[in-house]
Structure formats: C-alpha cells, structure tokens
Write an enzyme that holds these catalytic residues in place. Structure first.
Site: not given
Ligand SMILES: Oc1ccccc1CN[C@@H]1C=C[C@@H](O)[C@H](O)[C@H]1O
Length: 331
Positions: A135, A242
């Site tokens: 990210e 994910e």
């Molecule tokens: O879909 C999003 C929207 C905004 C911020 C982060 C995310 C997703 N971010 C994810 C989600 C859960 C965490 O456990 C993961 O490590 C991360 O990669």
C-alpha cells in the site's frame, strides 16, 4: 469423489487457493482440518506484520509465525509472507531515535534492512513469496506515493530498497508489490507506473498482489479485465492476495445482522464472474488467497464500519459452503 474434494482440488490445474489465518485457527482441530481440506496456501493475517513480529528493536515475536510455517510444512501448504514494509501496524520504534525525533533516511533504511534480513532469513526456503511493500500508492488524486513516514523520511527510495533487501535475503523468494483498489483506473495507473519504474531500474519485483477487497458490485468485469491486462503487459505475474466480497455497496448502509437473499444473489453473481475471469487468466495468475476463513469472522466486521457484520466469504459461520461456493466450483 465430489463430496470430499475441497476448493483447492477444483483449482488444482489453475492456481493455489489460499487463506489468511491466525495461529489460533491451528489449535482447533475442526478448523485446521477445514483449512487443509479447502486450501493449499496460507498467509498470516497479522503475526508476520512488522509490529507484531518485531515489537522492539532487539526483540522478535517468532512464535505465531513459526506455528503457521510449521503447520504449513507438516501439511504441505505454501506460505505467503505478509508484509515486510507497510505504514500500518509498523512499530513506532523504527521511525524515532532515543530523543523521540524522527530518524534519518540512512538509519531508517538500515533498520528496514535488518528487519527484512532477519525475517526473510528465518523462513528462507519455507516462505515462497513475500508481500515486500504494502500500500505505498496514494488514494489521493494527483498524489503518487502515500505520504507515510516511510515516504516522509526516505522519499520513494524505501520501495526499491525493500525489494533489494528481500532479494538479498532470499534470492529464490517471489517478491510482490501489494495494494488495494488496484482496479480503479486512477490507482491502477499509479500502480502500473510504480511497477514500470521499478522494473526499468532492475529492481527485483516479480509480481503484483491485487488485494481483492471487493464488493457485490465492484469491480465490474470490464475493470477487472482491464487491470489484469495492464499489469500483465509488464511481463509480471499477479495474485489476488486478500479476496473478500463485501455485501455492502457503501460505508453508510445501516448495520444489519442478517445476510439478505438479495445480497446472497448478488454475491453469487460476483463470485461467479470473478472466478470465471481468474480461470480465463490462469497463465497470468499464480494464486488466489481469501482474507479470513469464513463468515464467522471477517476483518470487514469492523472496517470500514465498526460492528457492522459482513458476510464476504464462501463459507458461513458454521464452515458450511454458501451458495457462492457452488458457483465458484461449477465449471
Ligand atoms: O481495503 C483497504 C482499504 C483501506 C485501507 C486498507 C485496506 C486493506 N488493507 C488490508 C486489509 C487488512 C489487513 O489485515 C491487511 O494486512 C491489509 O493489507
């Protein structure tokens, strides 16, 4: 025969099917048997993130990560490492000196290098792929990289550095850049630009992770295909890392405890489209991983709306296949 085949068996000729788990899942025999039946790849939901595994400069928490890696080794599952460099769940100590001031770029990069050498080195030969940077692209229109402490202290160099450190620590590991919203044209084109810049500089980035935190109406097939084609044009592989399909179409929908028939219908259609598209691009996709095991618990139960129960996965709270499961295996 049909009944004892798990999700992974239906996709044995396509790509591994993974799931994000916690060490607690492995202590319950029914759940661990369920995981082995349906999946052949694991990702640690939290215990391999920077702060959980490395809470103080001179202290690591290896227990949870070791448990997941040992379980995978004993049961013949692959392991994806998540994640070596991220702005969330990163330990405060990494960014500040003894006086509480932000450290220099050199100090931060050296701490990152040591973190990556120690973590990747410990699991060399056991973890086949790493989400090296998670990210780093900004969601703000007109802003390229997220204005994280990583960026504020190092500028864009921390990204290439992380990949180089990971490659030095395990030259055989498949190194991923991982992000969400990678199908929205604005973010898609920024992710593409970052990947192309890194590849042109011979940075060892091998693949892109599309997190796949999607919903019953996003992405459309057109946007998913456009994103897959664009990343594939770089000559790299990709994974959905994910995957979950939220039943809510925006962040304001009132909290509802039930999973309505209409949401179920829309979720079936979305999962059918997603996996039909994944199968079509089997030569570009090297894995599909679900985030969390079943509707018993999803991180979406508290994000983006705290306490709003979600039903984003293929199995219900009793680990039974939902209607969407049958859409995914029916081909
Ligand atoms: O879909 C999003 C929207 C905004 C911020 C982060 C995310 C997703 N971010 C994810 C989600 C859960 C965490 O456990 C993961 O490590 C991360 O990669």
């Amino acid at each position: 025969q049909h009944t004892d085949k798990g999700l992974k068996d239906f996709y044995a000729n396509y790509f591994p099917i993974g799931v994000a788990i916690t060490p607690r899942h492995l202590q319950d025999s029914a759940t661990s048997a369920f995981i082995v039946r349906h999946f052949n790849s694991l990702t640690a939901e939290n215990v391999m993130k920077m702060e959980p595994i490395h809470p103080e400069e001179n202290r690591y928490n290896w227990g949870g990560a070791d448990a997941i890696v040992q379980f995978a080794t004993e049961n013949g599952l692959k392991v994806r490492g998540h994640t070596l460099c991220w702005h969330n769940q990163a330990p405060k100590w990494m960014f500040y000196d003894a006086n509480g001031k932000l450290v220099s770029k050199d100090v931060l990069l050296d701490r990152l290098r040591k973190h990556i050498y120690d973590v990747v080195g410990r699991y060399k030969g056991k973890i086949y792929a790493w989400d090296v940077v998670n990210e780093a692209i900004s969601d703000q229109p007109g802003e390229f990289l997220r204005n994280s402490l990583w960026y504020q202290i190092c500028g864009e160099d921390f990204i290439a550095a992380a990949f180089r450190y990971a490659h030095e620590a395990d030259p055989d590991a498949v190194l991923f850049y991982n992000d969400y919203g990678t199908e929205f044209p604005g973010k898609r084109d920024k992710v593409y630009r970052l990947l192309k810049t890194l590849l042109d500089a011979n940075v060892p980035v091998h693949a892109v992770g599309l997190q796949g935190h999607w919903s019953i109406n996003d992405p459309t097939k057109e946007l998913l295909v456009a994103a897959i084609e664009k990343y594939a044009s770089l000559g790299i592989k990709m994974q959905v890392t994910e995957l979950d399909v939220s039943v809510y179409t925006n962040n304001n929908m009132p909290e509802q405890r039930s999973f309505t028939a209409e949401q179920d219908q829309l979720q079936q259609q979305q999962y059918a489209m997603l996996f039909e598209t994944f199968r079509k691009y089997r030569d570009k996709i090297t894995g599909i991983t679900f985030w969390n095991v079943s509707d018993r618990f999803s991180w979406l139960d508290n994000f983006p709306v705290r306490g709003r129960k979600n039903y984003p996965l293929l199995f219900d709270a009793n680990l039974q296949p939902k209607k969407s499961f049958w859409k995914v295996i029916d081909f």
